[in-house]
Design a protein around this motif. Structure first.
Motif, PDB file in Angstrom:
ATOM      1  N   ASN A 159       6.207  -1.002  15.446  1.00  0.00           N
ATOM      2  CA  ASN A 159       5.938  -1.821  14.269  1.00  0.00           C
ATOM      3  C   ASN A 159       7.242  -2.171  13.568  1.00  0.00           C
ATOM      4  O   ASN A 159       8.264  -1.532  13.787  1.00  0.00           O
ATOM      5  N   ASP A 160       7.176  -3.185  12.708  1.00  0.00           N
ATOM      6  CA  ASP A 160       8.303  -3.489  11.832  1.00  0.00           C
ATOM      7  C   ASP A 160       7.908  -3.357  10.368  1.00  0.00           C
ATOM      8  O   ASP A 160       8.681  -3.693   9.477  1.00  0.00           O
ATOM      9  N   ARG A 161       6.677  -2.854  10.121  1.00  0.00           N
ATOM     10  CA  ARG A 161       6.181  -2.686   8.749  1.00  0.00           C
ATOM     11  C   ARG A 161       4.947  -1.800   8.779  1.00  0.00           C
ATOM     12  O   ARG A 161       4.328  -1.602   9.827  1.00  0.00           O
ATOM     13  N   GLN A 179       8.490  -2.679   4.336  1.00  0.00           N
ATOM     14  CA  GLN A 179       9.448  -2.847   5.428  1.00  0.00           C
ATOM     15  C   GLN A 179      10.745  -2.127   5.098  1.00  0.00           C
ATOM     16  O   GLN A 179      11.154  -2.050   3.928  1.00  0.00           O
ATOM     17  N   SER A 180      11.383  -1.613   6.143  1.00  0.00           N
ATOM     18  CA  SER A 180      12.699  -0.994   5.999  1.00  0.00           C
ATOM     19  C   SER A 180      13.338  -0.936   7.381  1.00  0.00           C
ATOM     20  O   SER A 180      12.659  -1.138   8.395  1.00  0.00           O
ATOM     21  N   PRO A 181      14.631  -0.647   7.462  1.00  0.00           N
ATOM     22  CA  PRO A 181      15.271  -0.508   8.782  1.00  0.00           C
ATOM     23  C   PRO A 181      15.008   0.854   9.410  1.00  0.00           C
ATOM     24  O   PRO A 181      15.516   1.144  10.485  1.00  0.00           O
ATOM     25  N   HIS A 182      14.201   1.706   8.751  1.00  0.00           N
ATOM     26  CA  HIS A 182      13.981   3.064   9.224  1.00  0.00           C
ATOM     27  C   HIS A 182      12.616   3.189   9.904  1.00  0.00           C
ATOM     28  O   HIS A 182      11.789   2.280   9.857  1.00  0.00           O
ATOM     29  N   LEU A 183      12.384   4.352  10.495  1.00  0.00           N
ATOM     30  CA  LEU A 183      11.102   4.626  11.143  1.00  0.00           C
ATOM     31  C   LEU A 183       9.970   4.570  10.136  1.00  0.00           C
ATOM     32  O   LEU A 183       8.926   3.976  10.378  1.00  0.00           O
ATOM     33  N   GLY A 191      12.607   1.314   1.374  1.00  0.00           N
ATOM     34  CA  GLY A 191      11.737   0.238   1.835  1.00  0.00           C
ATOM     35  C   GLY A 191      11.426  -0.748   0.712  1.00  0.00           C
ATOM     36  O   GLY A 191      11.538  -0.427  -0.469  1.00  0.00           O
ATOM     37  N   THR A 192      11.039  -1.945   1.083  1.00  0.00           N
ATOM     38  CA  THR A 192      10.640  -2.954   0.107  1.00  0.00           C
ATOM     39  C   THR A 192       9.148  -3.234   0.272  1.00  0.00           C
ATOM     40  O   THR A 192       8.616  -3.252   1.387  1.00  0.00           O
ATOM     41  N   GLY A 193       8.480  -3.449  -0.851  1.00  0.00           N
ATOM     42  CA  GLY A 193       7.052  -3.709  -0.824  1.00  0.00           C
ATOM     43  C   GLY A 193       6.736  -5.139  -1.219  1.00  0.00           C
ATOM     44  O   GLY A 193       7.336  -5.684  -2.147  1.00  0.00           O
ATOM     45  N   THR A 194       5.801  -5.746  -0.517  1.00  0.00           N
ATOM     46  CA  THR A 194       5.394  -7.125  -0.776  1.00  0.00           C
ATOM     47  C   THR A 194       3.870  -7.188  -0.861  1.00  0.00           C
ATOM     48  O   THR A 194       3.190  -6.731   0.059  1.00  0.00           O
ATOM     49  N   PRO A 195       3.318  -7.733  -1.951  1.00  0.00           N
ATOM     50  CA  PRO A 195       1.853  -7.824  -2.050  1.00  0.00           C
ATOM     51  C   PRO A 195       1.275  -8.634  -0.902  1.00  0.00           C
ATOM     52  O   PRO A 195       1.884  -9.584  -0.416  1.00  0.00           O
ATOM     53  N   VAL A 196       0.095  -8.224  -0.443  1.00  0.00           N
ATOM     54  CA  VAL A 196      -0.569  -8.908   0.659  1.00  0.00           C
ATOM     55  C   VAL A 196      -2.063  -8.915   0.386  1.00  0.00           C
ATOM     56  O   VAL A 196      -2.606  -7.996  -0.236  1.00  0.00           O
ATOM     57  N   LEU A 223      -1.006   0.995  10.128  1.00  0.00           N
ATOM     58  CA  LEU A 223      -0.179   0.188  11.019  1.00  0.00           C
ATOM     59  C   LEU A 223      -1.083  -0.810  11.723  1.00  0.00           C
ATOM     60  O   LEU A 223      -2.252  -0.523  11.994  1.00  0.00           O
ATOM     61  N   LYS A 224      -0.541  -1.980  12.014  1.00  0.00           N
ATOM     62  CA  LYS A 224      -1.300  -2.992  12.747  1.00  0.00           C
ATOM     63  C   LYS A 224      -1.066  -2.816  14.239  1.00  0.00           C
ATOM     64  O   LYS A 224       0.069  -2.635  14.693  1.00  0.00           O
ATOM     65  N   ARG A 225      -2.149  -2.881  15.009  1.00  0.00           N
ATOM     66  CA  ARG A 225      -2.062  -2.753  16.450  1.00  0.00           C
ATOM     67  C   ARG A 225      -1.960  -4.126  17.105  1.00  0.00           C
ATOM     68  O   ARG A 225      -2.221  -5.155  16.468  1.00  0.00           O
TER      69      ARG A 225
END
Length: 262
Positions: A159-161, A179-183, A191-196, A223-225
């Protein structure tokens, strides 16, 4: 009476407790502050009240005090729900028992078992059983990377998020992707958060996870599959609501008032 146990890690710039208190003030609701420091579990100071637990210290003492308070009061969240969320093993067991999708997981003291697991997945994620804020989590592909047991191991879902869905009274009310550059994509780890918007699949699995735990309100991490569905990583019993567009403090305040009036 609504009683509030403040979050011990609140700061002037990030005060979850005060956000909900302000919402209660706007509603004209009566409440009182209850501190756990110095509370005698053998002399419960209140009875028949609704007590909101914004957060507790991870020292074992405050959990026992909550258990004592719950003998004569209604707690949100309940001590059982809080301790369930604190244990990744118990959380996973309940999700699996209730057929809520979650990554394949093993809990073992045997590195041989983990080698078999790695044979199926190639690499996997180690998590401390009682960790929080993403501490101690790492990706590995060789059992020599592991220290002493016990081992709580999950398959790695690329995943990337990730997504956090806030659920109140088994109703999904807000969500972000992180999202972040980490696991791990924890906001406390950069990490940064974005409303969805909460899509139907996200709503279904997040609400099912909350019901499986039996918790008043929580943050469900997903996580999205590849097939477009979601899988539950964990359920947070004292969640933050950073970056959400939904008015979470007001929604919590409204829930507390409704529950207190039942």
């Amino acid at each position: 009476m609504i009683r509030i146990i403040p979050k011990p890690t609140d700061t002037p710039g990030d005060n979850s407790t005060q956000m909900v208190l302000s919402a209660l003030d706007e509603m004209g609701a009566d409440y009182d502050i209850l501190t756990l420091r110095g509370l005698n579990p053998f002399q419960i100071p209140c009875q028949g009240d609704l007590i909101w637990v914004c957060g507790i210290r991870q020292d074992g003492i405050e959990f026992e005090q909550l258990k004592a308070l719950s003998l004569k009061n209604r707690l949100v969240n309940t001590p059982d729900a809080i301790v369930t969320c604190a244990s990744k093993v118990l959380t996973s067991a309940l999700l699996i028992h209730h057929d809520v999708p979650t990554p394949e997981t093993i809990f073992t003291g045997s590195k041989t078992d983990i080698e078999v697991f790695l044979g199926r997945h190639g690499k996997a994620v180690y998590k401390p059983v009682y960790g929080f804020d993403g501490d101690g989590i790492f990706l590995f592909s060789d059992v020599s990377d592991l220290a002493d047991p016990p081992y709580y191991i999950q398959e790695y879902v690329q995943n990337d998020r990730d997504f956090r869905v806030f659920v109140i009274g088994y109703d999904a009310v807000g969500a972000i992707y992180r999202q972040s550059p980490h696991l791990t994509h924890n906001i406390h780890k950069g990490g940064t958060g974005t409303p969805v918007e909460i899509d139907p699949a996200m709503r279904e699995i997040a609400e099912a996870a909350a019901r499986a735990i039996g918790i008043d309100y929580c943050g469900v991490d997903l996580l999205k599959r590849d097939d477009g569905g979601y899988t539950v990583l964990e359920v947070n019993g004292t969640p933050n609501w950073h970056c959400m567009d939904a008015p979470i403090p007001r929604l919590i305040a409204e829930y507390l008032v409704r529950e207190e009036n039942k």
